[in-house]
Design an enzyme around this catalytic site. Structure first.
Site, PDB file in Angstrom:
ATOM      1  N   GLY A  27       0.814  -1.216   0.000  1.00 32.96           N
ATOM      2  CA  GLY A  27       0.000   0.000   0.000  1.00 32.96           C
ATOM      3  C   GLY A  27       0.840   1.255   0.000  1.00 32.96           C
ATOM      4  O   GLY A  27       1.941   1.287  -0.535  1.00 32.96           O
ATOM      5  N   ASP A  84      -3.173  -0.543  10.417  1.00 30.71           N
ATOM      6  CA  ASP A  84      -3.102  -0.908  11.833  1.00 30.71           C
ATOM      7  C   ASP A  84      -4.139  -1.947  12.230  1.00 30.71           C
ATOM      8  O   ASP A  84      -3.838  -2.882  12.971  1.00 30.71           O
ATOM      9  CB  ASP A  84      -3.291   0.345  12.705  1.00 30.71           C
ATOM     10  CG  ASP A  84      -2.098   1.286  12.638  1.00 30.71           C
ATOM     11  OD1 ASP A  84      -0.973   0.804  12.424  1.00 30.71           O
ATOM     12  OD2 ASP A  84      -2.296   2.502  12.799  1.00 30.71           O
ATOM     13  N   GLN A  87      -3.280  -5.617  11.073  1.00 33.30           N
ATOM     14  CA  GLN A  87      -2.025  -6.244  11.488  1.00 33.30           C
ATOM     15  C   GLN A  87      -2.169  -7.390  12.493  1.00 33.30           C
ATOM     16  O   GLN A  87      -1.559  -8.451  12.308  1.00 33.30           O
ATOM     17  CB  GLN A  87      -1.070  -5.183  12.046  1.00 33.30           C
ATOM     18  CG  GLN A  87      -0.501  -4.251  10.992  1.00 33.30           C
ATOM     19  CD  GLN A  87       0.504  -3.272  11.571  1.00 33.30           C
ATOM     20  OE1 GLN A  87       1.050  -3.479  12.662  1.00 33.30           O
ATOM     21  NE2 GLN A  87       0.751  -2.184  10.845  1.00 33.30           N
ATOM     22  N   HIS A 109       4.948   1.893  11.950  1.00 37.09           N
ATOM     23  CA  HIS A 109       4.198   2.656  12.949  1.00 37.09           C
ATOM     24  C   HIS A 109       4.146   1.783  14.200  1.00 37.09           C
ATOM     25  O   HIS A 109       4.015   0.559  14.109  1.00 37.09           O
ATOM     26  CB  HIS A 109       2.788   2.952  12.419  1.00 37.09           C
ATOM     27  CG  HIS A 109       1.903   3.720  13.357  1.00 37.09           C
ATOM     28  ND1 HIS A 109       2.377   4.699  14.197  1.00 37.09           N
ATOM     29  CD2 HIS A 109       0.564   3.653  13.583  1.00 37.09           C
ATOM     30  CE1 HIS A 109       1.356   5.220  14.889  1.00 37.09           C
ATOM     31  NE2 HIS A 109       0.264   4.581  14.547  1.00 37.09           N
ATOM     32  N   GLU A 228     -12.811  30.799   1.898  1.00 39.26           N
ATOM     33  CA  GLU A 228     -12.198  31.410   3.079  1.00 39.26           C
ATOM     34  C   GLU A 228     -11.873  30.419   4.191  1.00 39.26           C
ATOM     35  O   GLU A 228     -11.006  30.690   5.024  1.00 39.26           O
ATOM     36  CB  GLU A 228     -13.110  32.524   3.627  1.00 39.26           C
ATOM     37  CG  GLU A 228     -13.311  33.693   2.678  1.00 39.26           C
ATOM     38  CD  GLU A 228     -11.995  34.344   2.259  1.00 39.26           C
ATOM     39  OE1 GLU A 228     -11.036  34.358   3.061  1.00 39.26           O
ATOM     40  OE2 GLU A 228     -11.911  34.835   1.123  1.00 39.26           O
ATOM     41  N   GLU A 232      -8.179  28.147   0.999  1.00 37.90           N
ATOM     42  CA  GLU A 232      -6.975  28.920   1.297  1.00 37.90           C
ATOM     43  C   GLU A 232      -6.132  28.321   2.431  1.00 37.90           C
ATOM     44  O   GLU A 232      -5.034  28.821   2.711  1.00 37.90           O
ATOM     45  CB  GLU A 232      -7.355  30.370   1.611  1.00 37.90           C
ATOM     46  CG  GLU A 232      -7.918  31.092   0.388  1.00 37.90           C
ATOM     47  CD  GLU A 232      -8.149  32.579   0.609  1.00 37.90           C
ATOM     48  OE1 GLU A 232      -7.547  33.140   1.547  1.00 37.90           O
ATOM     49  OE2 GLU A 232      -8.928  33.173  -0.145  1.00 37.90           O
ATOM     50  N   SER A 253      -1.006  39.941   4.791  1.00 34.50           N
ATOM     51  CA  SER A 253      -1.210  41.378   5.017  1.00 34.50           C
ATOM     52  C   SER A 253      -1.122  41.708   6.506  1.00 34.50           C
ATOM     53  O   SER A 253      -1.274  40.839   7.363  1.00 34.50           O
ATOM     54  CB  SER A 253      -2.577  41.808   4.491  1.00 34.50           C
ATOM     55  OG  SER A 253      -3.610  41.246   5.297  1.00 34.50           O
TER      56      SER A 253
END
Length: 334
Positions: A27, A84, A87, A109, A228, A232, A253
């Site tokens: 994977g 996970d 496993q 991991h 917004e 962004e 700004s």
């Protein structure tokens, strides 16, 4: 507390010379590790269902996918690169009985070892190499001659040279060029879960949704709300990743920077931090791991319902329409 960082000069591929590495699962991480190791001159075999999409990809990449048990029997280093939740079952059914003393069990991991759902025998090395980037980046950075920084840990040293083997592996996948940070399974696992839940995925997802809802409920167009509160985000995050918060604030700004200081602490405040601490405790005491395993054992019913409900959120619907207007994003629809 400073963390020890190693590079290519601090080790070599020699500890893997003459050894066979079996990558279990082709994977996101598995495909990158297998190809990078092979390109580094290491003998690599892959275990994956041949008929699956990942199995077909492995064949396309020149591997001959084997059943897990066969791969474990043949290999000196076994890399568990499966999800996970999958496993423990695969380990119990196909890995455990085929491990023999002196082999190395490698993870990408620390989840299952740290929370005790996998307990390797005393005669094998137990190590971890976890690149800090998605598999496609691990592969693309390696191909261009670079490397993604990686975490490395040794949980159990049965042969006396587990650290050298882990370091060779980390170098083989490209981590030696980006930096190999030496840690342990506990710290890697708990910080990784915390980051995902509180900031990177859970925190960010909820911040985007709540911001979108606030603007829409106040009567603003969904399209403006999406730009917004979602679109962004990448622009800002890219600046932070490139040069930290200071560079981001330098690049925006004065109005935006003033608003950052003026309003940000009112949104993410000490009460939020207290809840973050609660979330960390829930991770540390195994509560999250238990909830995750319990839902998986129940067919992931709650998880699947959350996925379905979130797919219907307004920010997802209007986002799909707006991304179609921006082909330069190479938009992906699931």
């Amino acid at each position: 507390m400073a963390i020890k960082t190693l590079y290519e000069k601090d080790g070599s591929l020699q500890p893997l010379s003459g050894k066979t590495v079996a990558v279990i699962g082709y994977g996101s991480q598995g495909h990158a590790h297998a190809q990078n190791l092979r390109d580094s001159g290491i003998s690599v075999i892959v275990a994956n269902r041949r008929e699956s999409a990942n199995g077909k990809l492995a064949i396309e990449h020149g591997f001959d996918p084997l059943p897990v048990a066969d791969a474990v029997k043949q290999a000196d280093v076994i890399v568990v690169a499966l999800p996970d939740e999958a496993q423990p079952t695969v380990y119990k059914e196909s890995i455990e009985a085929n491990l023999s003393d002196g082999k190395t069990l490698m993870f990408t991991h620390g989840f299952n070892v740290h929370f005790g759902t996998i307990t390797p025998p005393a005669g094998v090395n137990v190590c971890m190499v976890a690149p800090k980037g998605p598999g496609h980046t691990v592969r693309s950075e390696f191909e261009r001659g670079g490397g993604v920084p990686a975490l490395m840990a040794v949980h159990q040293d049965a042969t006396g040279d587990a650290e050298q083997i882990a370091l060779a592996y980390a170098i083989g996948v490209g981590g030696g060029k980006g930096g190999i940070l030496v840690t342990n399974f506990k710290d890697e696992c708990e910080t990784d879960l915390f980051g995902e839940q509180v900031v990177l995925c859970g925190g960010l997802s909820e911040l985007i949704k709540k911001g979108f809802e606030t603007l829409v409920e106040a009567g603003y167009p969904e399209e403006l709300a999406y730009f917004e509160t979602c679109h962004e985000v990448k622009l800002i995050v890219d600046l932070v990743v490139k040069g930290g918060l200071k560079y981001m604030r330098y690049s925006i700004s004065n109005t935006a920077e003033f608003g950052d200081y003026y309003t940000g602490p009112k949104i993410v405040d000490d009460a939020t931090k207290a809840r973050m601490k609660d979330a960390l405790t829930h991770i540390q005491d195994g509560g999250f791991a238990k909830a995750f395993r319990d839902d998986y054992d129940n067919g992931f019913k709650w998880f699947k319902q959350q996925r379905e409900d979130n797919a219907q959120h307004g920010v997802e619907k209007v986002g799909k329409e707006l991304r179609a207007m921006m082909p330069w994003l190479n938009p992906v629809e699931m």
